[in-house]
Design an enzyme around this catalytic site. Structure first.
Site, PDB file in Angstrom:
ATOM      1  N   PHE A  47      40.632  42.200  39.733  1.00  0.00           N
ATOM      2  CA  PHE A  47      40.795  41.290  38.589  1.00  0.00           C
ATOM      3  C   PHE A  47      39.669  40.268  38.609  1.00  0.00           C
ATOM      4  CE2 PHE A  47      42.178  37.433  36.443  1.00  0.00           C
ATOM      5  CZ  PHE A  47      42.540  37.952  35.211  1.00  0.00           C
ATOM      6  N   ASP A  55      33.881  37.570  44.482  1.00  0.00           N
ATOM      7  CA  ASP A  55      34.723  36.760  43.607  1.00  0.00           C
ATOM      8  C   ASP A  55      35.750  36.066  44.493  1.00  0.00           C
ATOM      9  OD1 ASP A  55      36.694  35.753  41.967  1.00  0.00           O
ATOM     10  OD2 ASP A  55      36.785  37.505  40.647  1.00  0.00           O
ATOM     11  N   LYS A  94      39.582  28.297  41.072  1.00  0.00           N
ATOM     12  CA  LYS A  94      40.957  27.803  41.165  1.00  0.00           C
ATOM     13  C   LYS A  94      41.128  26.518  41.993  1.00  0.00           C
ATOM     14  CE  LYS A  94      43.557  31.814  39.775  1.00  0.00           C
ATOM     15  NZ  LYS A  94      42.873  33.095  39.665  1.00  0.00           N
TER      16      LYS A  94
HETATM   17  C1  LIG Z   1      42.220  33.764  38.484  1.00  0.00           C
HETATM   18  C2  LIG Z   1      41.083  34.674  38.790  1.00  0.00           C
HETATM   19  C3  LIG Z   1      39.993  34.813  37.903  1.00  0.00           C
HETATM   20  C4  LIG Z   1      39.975  34.190  36.532  1.00  0.00           C
HETATM   21  O1  LIG Z   1      39.944  32.798  36.574  1.00  0.00           O
HETATM   22  P1  LIG Z   1      40.201  31.959  35.212  1.00  0.00           P
HETATM   23  O2  LIG Z   1      39.992  30.540  35.652  1.00  0.00           O
HETATM   24  O3  LIG Z   1      41.588  32.259  34.778  1.00  0.00           O
HETATM   25  O4  LIG Z   1      39.199  32.417  34.233  1.00  0.00           O
HETATM   26  C5  LIG Z   1      38.941  35.600  38.295  1.00  0.00           C
HETATM   27  N1  LIG Z   1      38.934  36.209  39.500  1.00  0.00           N
HETATM   28  C6  LIG Z   1      39.952  36.097  40.364  1.00  0.00           C
HETATM   29  C7  LIG Z   1      39.875  36.780  41.697  1.00  0.00           C
HETATM   30  C8  LIG Z   1      41.066  35.328  40.048  1.00  0.00           C
HETATM   31  O5  LIG Z   1      42.104  35.247  40.894  1.00  0.00           O
END
Ligand SMILES: *Cc1c(COP(=O)(O)O)cnc(C)c1O
Length: 400
Positions: free
Chosen positions: A136, A223, A252
């Site tokens: 994701f 990521d 986050k």
């Molecule tokens: C939450 C998340 C995203 C997206 O972040 P947003 O701030 O909602 O755009 C991307 N990559 C990972 C691994 C995530 O957990």
């Protein structure tokens, strides 16, 4: 326990979320209160965002101070807090330069644009970026195209071109692609797949990715939007494998609720953007950067990555003892305070049941996984309280 019903008047919001029937007006640490004064235990921290808990007094003070100085000046001028935050993040990661934005998806967009510029520099005209199945990376068109979950893409064709999905944690699959696809320029992966069900990639896999990136001149892009900043028991998830990425994304936990994202790059990619090639109006404003600097101060001062490791062990051991042998519990997994409980049945109704029966906030992820992402400032009694409520909930649900 009864939970007050939310307002029943028709909503003017686009229905992008199925929301729980509760609203909070106040928080402190891992506790939240609704307007009736009912107290709840927060084991999901706004989906991994409020790692320092709710209403942290030092953050509240810094936010008020900065609001009284200046909130926003634009990237047309120098921003001292942005420079400081970049230096701090580069020192923590060994990377060379940072770009600031406002969310995880935007941080990944910056990484994907770097990969495209890296391709151009190498003379690759139709580049491919490898991403993993079950991954994701966000909800913008490029990041949902990168995401390895068909449900996220449903209805949004035509997607952004240039992604190839490979099976997660499978070095042989990656080597096969390396032999057959010379147009590959980068790999983007989460060290622990969060939305995908709290699934850790093995250290051996991350090391194999690093070797292939070195051999073929690919960028290794991690990521760490969810895994970053202590959540897994180390400052960053990639550190468990002893590798060094070329590009890293964060969001986050970085602002503890003030929106901020970051894309960091090492020598291989730090000079790819030039004036005019990327930007963000709000990205890296004085408020967000000062808050993020304070978040880093507190994470370091209070040794919170190590605390996450210790509390994570307590949380998993507690869950294992309380529910590990219940029929229906298939696995309790994840590093640090990123914990998944895999069940043999659908879990979509469990957040609502947790709220109603236990006044507990938790999340779900793919593959029938309950997800716990408590704040790193949790106390040991907080962790034991989470275990007790999850155990009561699952004992009831799985035996009925
Ligand atoms: C939450 C998340 C995203 C997206 O972040 P947003 O701030 O909602 O755009 C991307 N990559 C990972 C691994 C995530 O957990």
């Amino acid at each position: 326990m009864a939970v007050a019903a939310a307002a029943v008047s028709a909503s003017c919001l686009m229905p992008t979320y199925r929301r729980l029937p509760v609203s909070f007006c106040r928080g402190r640490g891992l506790r939240l209160w609704d307007a009736q004064g009912n107290e709840y235990l927060d084991a999901i921290a706004g989906v991994g965002v409020t790692a320092l808990g709710h209403a942290h007094p030092e953050l509240a003070q810094v936010i008020a101070e900065q609001a009284a100085c200046v909130l926003h000046t634009s990237n047309l001028v120098e921003i001292e807090w942005q420079e400081r935050l970049a230096r701090r993040l580069c020192a923590l990661t060994g990377l060379a330069a940072a770009f600031f934005c406002n969310s995880g998806a935007e941080a990944n967009e910056a990484a994907l644009k770097l990969a495209r510029l890296h391709a151009r520099r190498r003379g690759v005209t139709a580049p491919l970026i490898l991403t993993l199945e079950n991954s994701f990376h966000g909800r913008t068109l490029a990041t949902l195209s990168a995401t390895g979950n068909p449900a996220v893409k449903e209805g949004f064709a035509p997607l952004v071109d240039g992604f190839l999905h490979v099976p997660a944690d499978d070095p042989a699959a990656l080597e096969a692609v390396a032999r057959s696809r010379p147009e590959v320029v980068a790999v983007l992966l989460e060290p622990v797949q969060g939305e995908g069900g709290v699934r850790s990639l093995s250290a051996a896999y991350l090391q194999a990715v690093r070797r292939l990136c070195d051999r073929h001149g690919w960028l290794m892009m991690v990521d760490e939007v969810q895994t970053g900043l202590g959540r897994t028991g180390a400052w960053f998830g990639y550190q468990h494998a002893g590798v060094q990425p070329d590009v890293l994304t964060l969001a986050k936990g970085l602002g503890n609720g003030i929106p901020i994202g970051a894309c960091l790059a090492g020598a291989a990619a730090a000079d790819l953007f030039a004036p005019g090639s990327h930007g963000s109006t709000f990205g890296g404003n004085p408020l967000a950067c000062r808050v993020a600097c304070t978040v880093l101060d507190i994470l370091a001062r209070d040794d919170l990555p190590r605390r996450a490791r210790r509390l994570g062990e307590r949380l998993r051991a507690g869950l294992q003892a309380a529910i590990g042998t219940l029929p229906g519990v298939e696995a309790i997994r994840g590093p640090g305070l990123m914990v998944g409980i895999a069940l043999d049945r659908p879990v979509d109704e469990l957040p609502r049941l947790a709220l109603e029966r236990e006044r507990l906030l938790l999340g779900v992820a793919r593959g029938g996984t309950l997800r716990l992402l408590p704040a790193l400032i949790a106390s040991e009694p907080d962790i034991d309280d989470i275990v007790a409520r999850v155990a009561r909930l699952l004992t009831g649900v799985l035996r009925s």
